[in-house]
Enzyme design. Structure first.
Site, short mmCIF file in Angstrom:
data_model
loop_
_atom_site.label_atom_id
_atom_site.label_comp_id
_atom_site.label_asym_id
_atom_site.label_seq_id
_atom_site.Cartn_x
_atom_site.Cartn_y
_atom_site.Cartn_z
N MET A 168 86.74 73.09 50.91
CA MET A 168 85.62 72.52 51.66
C MET A 168 84.46 73.50 51.77
O MET A 168 83.29 73.13 51.59
CB MET A 168 86.08 72.12 53.07
CG MET A 168 85.01 71.35 53.83
SD MET A 168 85.46 71.03 55.53
CE MET A 168 86.82 69.90 55.33
N TYR A 170 94.21 76.24 47.16
CA TYR A 170 95.03 75.12 47.64
C TYR A 170 95.84 74.50 46.52
O TYR A 170 95.37 74.38 45.39
CB TYR A 170 94.12 74.05 48.25
CG TYR A 170 93.57 74.42 49.61
CD1 TYR A 170 94.41 74.93 50.61
CD2 TYR A 170 92.23 74.24 49.90
CE1 TYR A 170 93.91 75.25 51.87
CE2 TYR A 170 91.72 74.56 51.16
CZ TYR A 170 92.57 75.07 52.13
OH TYR A 170 92.07 75.38 53.36
N LYS A 192 63.07 59.67 48.48
CA LYS A 192 64.31 59.23 49.14
C LYS A 192 65.38 60.32 49.04
O LYS A 192 65.27 61.24 48.21
CB LYS A 192 64.82 57.95 48.47
CG LYS A 192 65.18 58.10 46.99
CD LYS A 192 65.39 56.74 46.31
CE LYS A 192 65.70 56.92 44.83
NZ LYS A 192 65.64 55.64 44.10
N ARG A 222 70.22 44.10 40.50
CA ARG A 222 70.65 44.89 41.65
C ARG A 222 70.00 44.33 42.92
O ARG A 222 70.67 43.84 43.80
CB ARG A 222 70.27 46.35 41.41
CG ARG A 222 70.82 47.31 42.42
CD ARG A 222 70.52 48.75 42.06
NE ARG A 222 69.11 49.11 42.25
CZ ARG A 222 68.65 50.35 42.14
NH1 ARG A 222 69.48 51.34 41.82
NH2 ARG A 222 67.38 50.61 42.32
#
Ligand code: PLP
Length: 368
Positions: free
Chosen positions: A313, A264, A38, A136
């Protein structure tokens, strides 16, 4: 191996073979092995990994969602594929692509039978998931009789397996809880099988279950993280090889004077002359902002370079004041001494999260 020229995730298929063989050596020859692929095979590459394991004669695969199974079928994977968490909207696709659903509630069971009978299926293989403590996904034990009643009224489906999932198989302090899950599972399976005329496959162990609970392998085990090189303990890690290494290069070097800021929000200010390297990898590639401001680090010429300032990013900046290096040099984010697990620990995370976060933008390169 040629020099790294951009950000790449290098995937070592020999290491994958090694891990598979090691895990196989921990189970009986008659016990089946399901490979969990997965989330792009834990961030590596589901198709290449599944093809490689199919050639190594793995018994079956599991994915979380239907679209992941479809991608494997499109790539020519022919072994059974269990879909761990399917949604009813995709039940028709499941049947069209010969995927096998995990059925975890009465609602889902009825809906699947409905779709399968419309599609004129007979004895379509499904997998019944029981909740034994994870709370779950899965039927609670009391539902056995109701499931059987439904089964007895239809020829559309058959139970390929009965399974459950462990909550804390890697944590030996939780041994009592885990053994209790296993005993509950055994009791459920026995009650179930008494009432049907065939023997479905039984399975409960994930990687740490395989390694820590050899008595509970039943007929099959399901391994994900172990295949990718992590055993969730120092002792087990020694026997496994991480298959993925995240590498990049130095794009540019800057000298930041005392008092100047970087990045930033000016999150880093130099308190002395500081040499930094800008790297072409950022939070869009899977290095989350939590690794910024000296929490995470990379390795350049065998030396640790902490990430300074905020993660952008598409870029991070690292402190290379004490490192002899130049623009174009190779940078290791993880792989080798710094594993994904080591780096993830810096943010109280786990290998699973860091690996699966590596975005599809990062080029995958295979070593065979
Ligand atoms: C993800 C998953 C696994 C694999 O667990 P690992 O710890 O990676 O071996 C096995 N079973 C289920 C139900 C899962 O969701």
């Amino acid at each position: 191996m040629s020099k790294v020229q951009e950000t790449i995730l290098e995937i070592d298929l020999k290491a994958l073979s090694h891990n598979y063989k090691h895990l196989k050596s921990k189970i009986q020859p008659k016990t089946k092995f399901l490979a969990v692929v997965k989330a792009f095979a834990y961030g590596s590459d589901a198709i290449e990994v599944a093809k490689h394991l199919q050639n190594l004669d793995v018994d079956s695969f599991a994915v979380a969602y239907v679209n992941e199974g479809v991608a494997l079928r499109d790539a020519g994977i022919t072994k059974p594929i269990l879909v761990l968490h399917p949604q009813p909207i995709h039940f028709k696709t499941i049947i069209e692509r010969c995927l096998e659903p995990s059925i975890y509630s009465l609602k889902i069971l009825k809906e699947f039978i409905n779709v399968a009978s419309k599609e004129k299926q007979q004895k379509y293989p499904i997998h019944i998931k029981f909740n034994t403590g994870l709370n779950r996904l899965g039927f609670n034990a009391e539902k056995v009789d109701e499931i059987i009643t439904i089964l007895q009224k239809t020829e559309t489906i058959k139970i390929a397996s009965i399974f459950s999932h462990l909550a804390a198989s890697e944590d030996l302090n939780e041994k009592e809880f885990t053994l209790n899950q296993m005993n509950k599972f055994k009791a459920i399976a026995e009650r179930f099988i008494e009432q049907i005329s065939y023997q479905p496959v039984l399975h409960i162990c994930n990687t740490s279950g395989i390694l820590n609970y050899p008595e509970a392998h039943f007929n099959m085990v399901r391994s994900g993280i172990g295949l990718y090189g992590f055993g969730n303990s120092e002792k087990e890690n020694k026997n496994l090889l991480p298959i993925a290494s995240l590498k990049t290069i130095i794009s540019q070097i800057h000298i930041i004077k005392k008092g100047e800021s970087l990045g930033y929000n000016r999150a880093f200010t130099a308190n002395k002359t500081t040499k930094t390297a800008t790297l072409p990898i950022g939070h869009a590639d899977g290095i989350g902002r939590q690794y910024g401001n000296k929490i995470g680090f990379v390795t350049i010429n065998n030396k640790k370079a902490p990430i300074v300032g905020n993660v952008c990013m598409d870029m991070i900046m690292v402190d290379i004041t004490n490192i002899d290096c130049k623009e174009g040099d190779e940078v290791i984010v993880f792989g080798g001494i710094t594993t994904a697990e080591t780096l993830a620990k810096e943010t109280n995370s786990i290998s699973y999260e860091l690996l699966t976060a590596i975005s599809q933008r990062v080029k995958r390169v295979f070593r065979r």
